[in-house]
Write a protein that holds these residues in place. Structure first.
Motif, PDB file in Angstrom:
ATOM      1  N   HIS A 156      46.218  -9.036  -7.685  1.00  0.00           N
ATOM      2  CA  HIS A 156      45.539  -8.607  -6.461  1.00  0.00           C
ATOM      3  C   HIS A 156      46.163  -7.309  -5.924  1.00  0.00           C
ATOM      4  O   HIS A 156      45.464  -6.394  -5.493  1.00  0.00           O
ATOM      5  CB  HIS A 156      45.623  -9.737  -5.428  1.00  0.00           C
ATOM      6  N   GLN A 157      47.481  -7.205  -6.006  1.00  0.00           N
ATOM      7  CA  GLN A 157      48.159  -5.980  -5.533  1.00  0.00           C
ATOM      8  C   GLN A 157      47.805  -4.805  -6.452  1.00  0.00           C
ATOM      9  O   GLN A 157      47.568  -3.684  -5.995  1.00  0.00           O
ATOM     10  CB  GLN A 157      49.686  -6.152  -5.485  1.00  0.00           C
ATOM     11  N   LEU A 158      47.760  -5.070  -7.777  1.00  0.00           N
ATOM     12  CA  LEU A 158      47.414  -4.017  -8.732  1.00  0.00           C
ATOM     13  C   LEU A 158      46.003  -3.498  -8.455  1.00  0.00           C
ATOM     14  O   LEU A 158      45.741  -2.294  -8.492  1.00  0.00           O
ATOM     15  CB  LEU A 158      47.493  -4.552 -10.169  1.00  0.00           C
ATOM     16  N   GLU A 159      45.113  -4.444  -8.169  1.00  0.00           N
ATOM     17  CA  GLU A 159      43.720  -4.106  -7.882  1.00  0.00           C
ATOM     18  C   GLU A 159      43.639  -3.167  -6.669  1.00  0.00           C
ATOM     19  O   GLU A 159      42.919  -2.165  -6.680  1.00  0.00           O
ATOM     20  CB  GLU A 159      42.961  -5.414  -7.610  1.00  0.00           C
ATOM     21  N   LYS A 160      44.406  -3.475  -5.649  1.00  0.00           N
ATOM     22  CA  LYS A 160      44.389  -2.644  -4.440  1.00  0.00           C
ATOM     23  C   LYS A 160      44.834  -1.215  -4.761  1.00  0.00           C
ATOM     24  O   LYS A 160      44.304  -0.257  -4.217  1.00  0.00           O
ATOM     25  CB  LYS A 160      45.312  -3.245  -3.361  1.00  0.00           C
ATOM     26  N   LEU A 161      45.806  -1.090  -5.658  1.00  0.00           N
ATOM     27  CA  LEU A 161      46.312   0.243  -5.997  1.00  0.00           C
ATOM     28  C   LEU A 161      45.354   0.979  -6.926  1.00  0.00           C
ATOM     29  O   LEU A 161      45.064   2.161  -6.731  1.00  0.00           O
ATOM     30  CB  LEU A 161      47.685   0.131  -6.660  1.00  0.00           C
ATOM     31  N   ARG A 162      44.875   0.242  -7.949  1.00  0.00           N
ATOM     32  CA  ARG A 162      44.040   0.902  -8.960  1.00  0.00           C
ATOM     33  C   ARG A 162      42.690   1.329  -8.423  1.00  0.00           C
ATOM     34  O   ARG A 162      42.049   2.209  -8.979  1.00  0.00           O
ATOM     35  CB  ARG A 162      43.853  -0.030 -10.163  1.00  0.00           C
ATOM     36  N   THR A 163      42.227   0.695  -7.356  1.00  0.00           N
ATOM     37  CA  THR A 163      40.924   1.060  -6.802  1.00  0.00           C
ATOM     38  C   THR A 163      41.053   2.022  -5.625  1.00  0.00           C
ATOM     39  O   THR A 163      40.057   2.445  -5.060  1.00  0.00           O
ATOM     40  CB  THR A 163      40.159  -0.194  -6.312  1.00  0.00           C
ATOM     41  N   HIS A 164      42.298   2.349  -5.272  1.00  0.00           N
ATOM     42  CA  HIS A 164      42.453   3.224  -4.114  1.00  0.00           C
ATOM     43  C   HIS A 164      42.191   4.681  -4.500  1.00  0.00           C
ATOM     44  O   HIS A 164      42.766   5.176  -5.471  1.00  0.00           O
ATOM     45  CB  HIS A 164      43.858   3.077  -3.513  1.00  0.00           C
ATOM     46  N   PRO A 165      41.352   5.380  -3.739  1.00  0.00           N
ATOM     47  CA  PRO A 165      40.984   6.747  -4.119  1.00  0.00           C
ATOM     48  C   PRO A 165      42.164   7.730  -4.111  1.00  0.00           C
ATOM     49  O   PRO A 165      42.070   8.785  -4.747  1.00  0.00           O
ATOM     50  CB  PRO A 165      39.936   7.134  -3.073  1.00  0.00           C
ATOM     51  N   TRP A 166      43.220   7.398  -3.438  1.00  0.00           N
ATOM     52  CA  TRP A 166      44.369   8.311  -3.384  1.00  0.00           C
ATOM     53  C   TRP A 166      45.456   7.976  -4.388  1.00  0.00           C
ATOM     54  O   TRP A 166      46.503   8.621  -4.410  1.00  0.00           O
ATOM     55  CB  TRP A 166      44.950   8.353  -1.970  1.00  0.00           C
ATOM     56  N   ILE A 167      45.242   6.952  -5.213  1.00  0.00           N
ATOM     57  CA  ILE A 167      46.184   6.694  -6.312  1.00  0.00           C
ATOM     58  C   ILE A 167      45.494   7.202  -7.581  1.00  0.00           C
ATOM     59  O   ILE A 167      44.601   6.543  -8.118  1.00  0.00           O
ATOM     60  CB  ILE A 167      46.514   5.187  -6.448  1.00  0.00           C
ATOM     61  N   PRO A 168      45.882   8.392  -8.067  1.00  0.00           N
ATOM     62  CA  PRO A 168      45.192   8.998  -9.211  1.00  0.00           C
ATOM     63  C   PRO A 168      45.318   8.139 -10.467  1.00  0.00           C
ATOM     64  O   PRO A 168      46.299   7.427 -10.641  1.00  0.00           O
ATOM     65  CB  PRO A 168      45.919  10.333  -9.404  1.00  0.00           C
ATOM     66  N   LYS A 169      44.311   8.255 -11.332  1.00  0.00           N
ATOM     67  CA  LYS A 169      44.291   7.468 -12.576  1.00  0.00           C
ATOM     68  C   LYS A 169      45.493   7.791 -13.469  1.00  0.00           C
ATOM     69  O   LYS A 169      45.928   6.954 -14.263  1.00  0.00           O
ATOM     70  CB  LYS A 169      42.987   7.742 -13.349  1.00  0.00           C
ATOM     71  N   GLU A 170      46.029   9.006 -13.357  1.00  0.00           N
ATOM     72  CA  GLU A 170      47.170   9.389 -14.204  1.00  0.00           C
ATOM     73  C   GLU A 170      48.452   8.659 -13.793  1.00  0.00           C
ATOM     74  O   GLU A 170      49.421   8.644 -14.561  1.00  0.00           O
ATOM     75  CB  GLU A 170      47.461  10.895 -14.118  1.00  0.00           C
ATOM     76  N   VAL A 171      48.479   8.112 -12.604  1.00  0.00           N
ATOM     77  CA  VAL A 171      49.671   7.377 -12.177  1.00  0.00           C
ATOM     78  C   VAL A 171      49.647   5.994 -12.828  1.00  0.00           C
ATOM     79  O   VAL A 171      48.698   5.235 -12.649  1.00  0.00           O
ATOM     80  CB  VAL A 171      49.723   7.256 -10.632  1.00  0.00           C
ATOM     81  N   ALA A 172      50.689   5.697 -13.602  1.00  0.00           N
ATOM     82  CA  ALA A 172      50.768   4.384 -14.245  1.00  0.00           C
ATOM     83  C   ALA A 172      51.052   3.332 -13.182  1.00  0.00           C
ATOM     84  O   ALA A 172      51.984   3.478 -12.385  1.00  0.00           O
ATOM     85  CB  ALA A 172      51.879   4.395 -15.292  1.00  0.00           C
ATOM     86  N   VAL A 173      50.233   2.286 -13.147  1.00  0.00           N
ATOM     87  CA  VAL A 173      50.425   1.188 -12.198  1.00  0.00           C
ATOM     88  C   VAL A 173      50.540  -0.098 -13.004  1.00  0.00           C
ATOM     89  O   VAL A 173      49.593  -0.505 -13.664  1.00  0.00           O
ATOM     90  CB  VAL A 173      49.234   1.080 -11.212  1.00  0.00           C
ATOM     91  N   ARG A 174      51.703  -0.729 -12.987  1.00  0.00           N
ATOM     92  CA  ARG A 174      51.907  -1.960 -13.763  1.00  0.00           C
ATOM     93  C   ARG A 174      52.554  -3.027 -12.901  1.00  0.00           C
ATOM     94  O   ARG A 174      53.339  -2.719 -12.008  1.00  0.00           O
ATOM     95  CB  ARG A 174      52.782  -1.652 -14.991  1.00  0.00           C
ATOM     96  N   GLY A 175      52.220  -4.287 -13.194  1.00  0.00           N
ATOM     97  CA  GLY A 175      52.685  -5.392 -12.363  1.00  0.00           C
ATOM     98  C   GLY A 175      53.564  -6.375 -13.122  1.00  0.00           C
ATOM     99  O   GLY A 175      53.387  -6.576 -14.329  1.00  0.00           O
ATOM    100  N   PHE A 176      54.494  -7.010 -12.397  1.00  0.00           N
ATOM    101  CA  PHE A 176      55.481  -7.886 -13.029  1.00  0.00           C
ATOM    102  C   PHE A 176      55.836  -9.064 -12.134  1.00  0.00           C
ATOM    103  O   PHE A 176      55.752  -8.987 -10.913  1.00  0.00           O
ATOM    104  CB  PHE A 176      56.769  -7.104 -13.332  1.00  0.00           C
ATOM    105  N   VAL A 177      56.287 -10.132 -12.791  1.00  0.00           N
ATOM    106  CA  VAL A 177      56.920 -11.244 -12.080  1.00  0.00           C
ATOM    107  C   VAL A 177      58.393 -11.221 -12.478  1.00  0.00           C
ATOM    108  O   VAL A 177      58.719 -11.164 -13.669  1.00  0.00           O
ATOM    109  CB  VAL A 177      56.297 -12.600 -12.468  1.00  0.00           C
ATOM    110  N   TYR A 178      59.258 -11.254 -11.484  1.00  0.00           N
ATOM    111  CA  TYR A 178      60.691 -11.349 -11.746  1.00  0.00           C
ATOM    112  C   TYR A 178      61.085 -12.818 -11.611  1.00  0.00           C
ATOM    113  O   TYR A 178      60.846 -13.436 -10.564  1.00  0.00           O
ATOM    114  CB  TYR A 178      61.478 -10.495 -10.751  1.00  0.00           C
ATOM    115  N   ASP A 179      61.678 -13.363 -12.675  1.00  0.00           N
ATOM    116  CA  ASP A 179      62.106 -14.754 -12.659  1.00  0.00           C
ATOM    117  C   ASP A 179      63.544 -14.807 -12.139  1.00  0.00           C
ATOM    118  O   ASP A 179      64.460 -14.328 -12.809  1.00  0.00           O
ATOM    119  CB  ASP A 179      62.005 -15.331 -14.075  1.00  0.00           C
ATOM    120  N   VAL A 180      63.732 -15.380 -10.955  1.00  0.00           N
ATOM    121  CA  VAL A 180      65.067 -15.365 -10.351  1.00  0.00           C
ATOM    122  C   VAL A 180      66.054 -16.268 -11.098  1.00  0.00           C
ATOM    123  O   VAL A 180      67.263 -16.120 -10.932  1.00  0.00           O
ATOM    124  CB  VAL A 180      65.049 -15.750  -8.844  1.00  0.00           C
TER     125      VAL A 180
END
Ligand SMILES: [Zn+2]
Length: 166
Positions: free
Chosen positions: A131-155
């Motif tokens: 859901h957070q990735l979606e918000k970034l990838r669809t935002h008009p001010w986050i250019p497509k060239e910016v790599a956006v990747r998501g992760f879970v950190y296992d504590v």
């Protein structure tokens, strides 16, 4: 002595050498990280050092209006080219629901409040990261060239696991 007083004392000692003086506002490794305020996640767990990346933190590691503001400034003004979103296991915001949390705080404080409008409690980490990735990838001010990747950190294991777009 309060912890804040201890911090002031430590800062007094740090300032005698101030070894971070040479850093600039531009992250050296051109990375921005959106993550939780949880103490178990740190630049150390990511192999980063001070000066490498912008670390934008809030409860949950949620892309909010304000974190978007920071990420946009990070890219356009300060040159970051990659964004990591990291949520983590055992997050406080998974232990509750939006309504339960609001009710609990209202009962403790004895009053209601308009802001914050949302706490962004969540149950499913992967879904929350997507859901957070979606918000970034669809935002008009986050250019497509910016790599956006998501992760879970296992504590427990200390490992990052990538969440692929679903
Ligand atoms: Zn958390």
């Amino acid at each position: 002595m309060s912890v804040i007083d201890e911090v002031l004392q430590a800062n007094e000692i740090y300032s005698q050498t101030h070894e971070l003086r040479s850093l600039t506002p531009r992250p050296e490794r051109r990375l921005a990280v959106q993550t939780c305020m949880d103490t178990r996640l740190s630049i150390r767990t990511l192999g980063l050092k001070t000066g490498d990346a912008h670390i934008i933190r809030n409860a949950g590691g949620i892309v909010t209006e304000d974190s978007l503001r920071s990420l946009v400034v990070s890219h356009y003004l300060l040159g970051t080219e990659e964004i990591m979103v990291i949520n983590h296991t055992d997050c406080g915001l998974m232990l509750t629901t939006e309504q339960e949390l609001r009710t609990r705080i209202q009962n403790r404080s004895g009053t209601a409040a308009v802001a914050p409008a949302f706490f962004y409690a969540f149950q499913n980490i992967e879904e929350n990261v997507r859901h957070q990735l979606e918000k970034l990838r669809t935002h008009p001010w986050i250019p497509k060239e910016v790599a956006v990747r998501g992760f879970v950190y296992d504590v427990s294991s200390g490992k990052l696991r990538e969440v692929l777009a679903g």
